[in-house]
Each structure stands twice: as C-alpha cells, then as structure tokens.
Design an enzyme around this catalytic site. Structure first.
Site, short mmCIF file in Angstrom:
data_model
loop_
_atom_site.label_atom_id
_atom_site.label_comp_id
_atom_site.label_asym_id
_atom_site.label_seq_id
_atom_site.Cartn_x
_atom_site.Cartn_y
_atom_site.Cartn_z
N ALA A 14 56.03 58.50 54.55
CA ALA A 14 54.93 59.45 54.34
C ALA A 14 55.45 60.88 54.28
O ALA A 14 55.03 61.66 53.42
CB ALA A 14 53.91 59.29 55.46
N THR A 81 64.46 60.14 57.43
CA THR A 81 64.56 58.69 57.63
C THR A 81 63.98 58.35 59.00
O THR A 81 63.78 59.25 59.83
CB THR A 81 66.03 58.21 57.52
OG1 THR A 81 66.79 58.77 58.59
CG2 THR A 81 66.65 58.62 56.18
N GLU A 134 61.50 71.80 63.21
CA GLU A 134 60.10 72.02 63.58
C GLU A 134 59.26 70.74 63.45
O GLU A 134 58.39 70.44 64.28
CB GLU A 134 59.50 73.11 62.68
CG GLU A 134 58.04 73.43 62.95
CD GLU A 134 57.87 74.07 64.31
OE1 GLU A 134 58.27 75.23 64.47
OE2 GLU A 134 57.35 73.40 65.20
N VAL A 137 58.51 67.82 66.34
CA VAL A 137 57.60 67.95 67.48
C VAL A 137 56.24 68.45 67.02
O VAL A 137 56.13 69.56 66.51
CB VAL A 137 58.15 68.92 68.55
CG1 VAL A 137 57.20 68.99 69.75
CG2 VAL A 137 59.54 68.51 68.99
N GLU A 194 50.38 51.63 64.46
CA GLU A 194 51.19 50.72 63.66
C GLU A 194 51.03 49.29 64.18
O GLU A 194 50.53 49.08 65.28
CB GLU A 194 52.65 51.16 63.72
CG GLU A 194 52.85 52.51 63.04
CD GLU A 194 54.30 52.94 63.05
OE1 GLU A 194 55.17 52.07 62.91
OE2 GLU A 194 54.53 54.14 63.18
N ASP A 205 57.61 57.92 71.98
CA ASP A 205 57.51 58.97 70.97
C ASP A 205 57.23 60.33 71.61
O ASP A 205 57.90 61.32 71.31
CB ASP A 205 56.40 58.60 69.97
CG ASP A 205 56.16 59.70 68.96
OD1 ASP A 205 57.03 59.92 68.11
OD2 ASP A 205 55.09 60.36 69.04
N LYS A 209 59.80 63.84 71.88
CA LYS A 209 59.38 65.21 71.56
C LYS A 209 59.63 66.14 72.74
O LYS A 209 60.08 67.29 72.57
CB LYS A 209 57.91 65.22 71.14
CG LYS A 209 57.71 64.50 69.80
CD LYS A 209 56.26 64.16 69.53
CE LYS A 209 56.13 63.45 68.18
NZ LYS A 209 54.80 62.83 67.99
#
Lengths: 319, 202
Positions: A14, A81, A134, A137, A194, A205, A209
């Site tokens: 995306a 990626t 940038e 996060v 997902e 995740d 961050k």
C-alpha cells in the site's frame, strides 16, 4: 524544499504503491520500482499509472529482476518493504547499498531503525547520503520531525496510541459491549485487521514505533531494540474490564511510552475525555517537552496515501 | 468523591476541602500540618480503661477533639467500642497509634484521613480462584495503602476470567509504591494489571 529528486521505490504494498502514484504531485520522479519478484527501471521516469495497473492485473511491476531497482541511478531510495525483526533484512542491506553509493534513504520499513539503529547511523556517518524515517512512526502524523524541530534533548518523553488496529478493537469493544473475538472478526472484514493480527494485537507494532522514538530521544547515547521493550498486548483485556473502566469515567487504550530509559507498551487506564483516548483507527502521539509543555499530535496512523505523504515529506526535507 | 474527569490520572487528592485550601504537590506542608484523624478502639469494660487509652494521645502531642464512647453497643467479645477524634501531624499520629498498641489497647482502625492520594487500577484474570480476599488483604496490610473502593465484574461466573476495579488510597507520594505492590501480587497470581499513566499524561 528539494525539487525533482529521482526516486527508487522498493516494496509495492500500500505504501510503496502510493509513493509511486503520488511522487509527481510532490515534484519528484520515480526512476525505479520493485516488488519482491520484479522491477521496472526507466531513467526518464516510469509510467506510474501503467505500472500500478500491471501490478494489479499481473502481480508484477515489470520485467526486470528486483535487484535492478537497487542498482538504478536514483537520488533517494524509498525502502517500503515489509518490516522484519532481528537483522531487519532485506531492508537493512537495501539501505546499506544505497548509503555506500552516497544516496539518501527514506524508510517506511521500521526494521532497520528499530532493530539496528546504531548500524544505520554508523553507515550514515560514512556516507554523503542521509537517512530519514518519519513514515515508520504514526503514519501521516509528523512525529519524528517534530521531535527534531524541538531537538531531542528538549523532549523528555513520547507516548501515544500508535496502533490503529488495536485501538479500533478496544474502542469498538467499549462502545458496543462486544467481545474481543467478535470485534476482531469485524475488523478483519473491514480490512482494519490483517488475517494474522498478532503483530498489532500483541503490541509488537506499537513497541517497534516506541523503540524508534526512544532511539531518536537518546540521540545515540543508548541504542534500543525490541528486546528492550516491556510489551503487553490487548488480547487479555475482556469486555468486563472495559465496563468497569467506563463506570468510573475511564477507558482502556494500548499506550506506548518511550523515554531515554526504556520502552513500555500495554493496556492502560485513561479518562474517557483524555486526549489519549482517541477512537477507531486514529493515532495520537504526546510529547513531553522541557520548554513547550505537552504537545499532542493526532491523525491517521496508517494507510497508503497517508503514509506515502510522510515518505514524500521526508524526501522534501533532504539536504 | 471528587469528579475525576479531566483531572490527573494518577493522583487525586482524597479531600475536596484540602485540595481547595492547599496547592497540590505541597507535600512538605502536608507532612507538617496537623490533620484530624479518627481512631476506633475496643476497650475492656473495666474502670480506668478509657483514661489509659487517652493518655498516649496527649503524651505524643495529639490534640483530642472528641470521644464517642458507645457503652450500649458491646462487641461480641464483650468489649466497648470507642471512637476518638484526634488532631495531629502525620508522624505524631503514627507515634500515638504505636503507643496505644504498645500499651495493650485494641486499635481497630486508625485514621482513614491519613491517605492523601488515590490510584485506580484494574485487575484481570482468575480473581476469585486466586483468593481475592488475600489480594485485598495484602494491599490493606501495607501501612501506606488502603483499598478505598472495590468493584468486581465476573460475567461468566467465578470459573472464568473476571475483572476488578480497585480504588487504592495511598499516603502522599506513595502511588508508585502502591502500583508496584499491586504488580507484585498480580505477577505472583498470574493476573493482568491495567494501570493508569503516571503524572499528567492524558
């Protein structure tokens, strides 16, 4: 504002696809684009619309080998990626190759700056190229550049709700009184979660961050990786806990905290009307500063065009 | 209780009047200023017992405000409940309670007003099967903490996961220690703790 950079975009998910689609709008040119199995390279600029259409229809972006994009003549490598843990490969090697060629690197992939921040900065010091990240996060929200503007030494802590999937699930559970499993199924139907939601609901995740933020705040004094983070996800938060919180004017959010001393991610009690109690997939970052008080930055923390706007913002900030 | 919306997540002063009359964070003054405290005693129904119980109060610098001697309300063990209101600084109050206990006076409860801050936490897990009363008792046993309010939500009955909300009153500056205590008990019993954020993080 830097005008007319030539971009090589690695990754056709995306974010990578949106960068290709929007680059011209920001005055840049995409000269190479690769997914995991193919690439297209054109020194005069690739045909974005045709390439994205080919990706949709055939699953490939061109006839070249993916390595051709990395070897192309570009100014900026956009690494989009999928995030990998541990050695952060193949993203890290992509970044290394570009820096060794004295090219700039803009990351959407969290792996290199979360797991190998010291190595990334060491390579950057040896290179004429610069690394920016940038987009790693908070998606569209300008968090890293705000910390940079304030100077990391004037930011004592960063915290926030940095995973839209987990936040969607918690806010739906609280609002509708539905169980975790039902809300997760709904989120998957909507494409918010997902098929394998582990990365989001277990807090990984959000933790990555926060690791990146802790690395930025530490400014090289100390390096953090995911293994330094104290992480708890939302899978153990039942509806009964959200009910008890609501009776008391509070709610539960998956909050990540980053300081120079460490990283903590877990479900936390916050007042229902607090800035941190964002709803749905919205994200928020809260910075504690020494001279500017508390800053709250909220917005869309994910999505192709949103994250691409952060990538292209970084391209514009390059010296 | 003070309306909590929009106020500090971690620490809320337990006393409205106190909050309005004293700037927050002024802990040093709070430590020195005399405050009213209530002590509940149980005395044997024998001559001289009440006087013996009151002496340690004045001897340790406490100012006696009132005595409520419930002669008509004898406990099952044949003792007489007495409620004493005393004004004293927090450290003097501790000396008073210690002196009473040393003198063999049965102190049932001492000074709920002693607690200056509150912290709300959620506990999630097999709360009932891991001895809920033991969990609460261990928080109560800590001299710096007290369970001010407790609410259990067990929709699936005692065998399944349930949640509890605890409002813990703590001495000034002790909320971090109180949270550490809750975390320690929870880790031992494999419960999950949902904590508030520290400081003014909202």
């Amino acid at each position: 504002m830097t005008a007319g950079e030539r971009l090589a975009v690695l990754g056709a998910g995306a974010v990578g696809s949106s960068v290709v689609e929007l680059a011209a709008e920001y005055g840049h040119e995409v000269v190479a684009f690769a997914d995991s199995s193919s690439a297209v390279v054109d020194a005069d600029g690739i045909d974005a619309a045709a390439t994205l259409e080919r990706k949709r229809a055939e699953g490939t972006v061109g006839d070249d080998d993916p390595d051709a994009a990395l070897a192309a003549d570009y100014d900026v490598l956009v690494e989009a990626t999928p995030t990998t843990l541990g050695d952060a490969e193949p993203g890290f090697s992509h970044l290394e190759t570009a820096l060794e060629r004295d090219r700039h690197v803009v990351l959407a992939n969290k792996g290199p700056v979360a797991e190998r921040y010291g190595d990334v900065r060491a390579l950057e010091r040896e290179s004429a190229g610069e690394v920016r990240f940038e987009a790693t996060v908070g998606g569209a929200i300008p968090i890293i550049s705000t910390v940079e503007d304030l100077s990391p030494s004037h930011v004592t802590a960063a915290r926030g709700v940095l995973n839209g999937t987990a936040n969607f699930i918690l806010s739906r559970m609280a609002a509708e009184g539905i169980d975790y499993e039902h809300v997760l199924a709904e989120a998957q139907d909507l494409g918010v979660a997902e098929a394998d939601p582990t990365f989001d609901v277990e807090g990984t995740d959000a933790a990555l961050k926060c690791v990146i933020l802790a690395n930025v705040l530490s400014a090289g004094e100390r390096e953090f990786t995911l293994s330094d983070a104290d992480v708890e996800g939302i899978t153990n938060v039942p509806g009964s806990a959200l009910e008890l919180a609501a009776e008391d004017g509070r709610t539960i959010r998956l909050v990540g905290e980053a300081t120079r001393d460490g990283i903590r991610v877990g479900p936390r009690l916050v007042p229902q009307n607090a800035a941190l109690a964002v709803t749905g997939t919205r994200n928020i970052a809260q910075l504690e500063t020494t001279n500017a008080g508390q800053l709250n930055l909220s917005g869309r923390g994910a999505g192709g065009p949103e994250t691409a706007s952060a990538v292209l913002g970084d391209v514009g900030r390059l010296d | 209780m003070t309306p909590t919306l929009g106020s500090d997540a971690e620490t809320e002063h337990g006393d409205d009047a106190e909050q309005s009359s004293r700037p927050r964070g002024d802990i040093d003054d709070a430590e020195r200023e005399p405050q009213p405290h209530t002590i509940r005693l149980e005395l044997a129904d024998e001559p001289g017992q009440l006087l013996a119980a009151l002496e340690p109060i004045s001897e340790n610098g406490g100012n006696l405000l009132s005595i409520f001697h419930e002669r008509g309300n004898v406990t099952p063990r044949g003792r007489i409940p007495v409620e004493v209101d005393v004004e004293a600084t927090p450290d003097r109050f501790e000396s008073i309670v210690a002196a009473l206990r040393e003198g063999g006076v049965n102190v049932v409860q001492a000074g709920a007003e002693h607690y200056a801050e509150e912290v709300v936490v959620l506990l999630v897990g097999h709360l009932v099967d891991t001895d809920l009363s033991d969990t609460l008792r261990r928080i109560e046993e800590n001299p710096a903490t007290s369970v001010a309010d407790f609410s259990l939500n067990a929709p699936e009955g005692r065998k399944d996961t349930s949640s509890a909300r605890l409002r813990i009153a703590t001495r000034s500056g002790e909320t971090t220690a109180a949270l550490a205590l809750v975390r320690e008990i929870a880790a031992e019993k494999e419960l999950h703790v949902v904590e508030p954020l520290a400081g003014g993080a909202l």
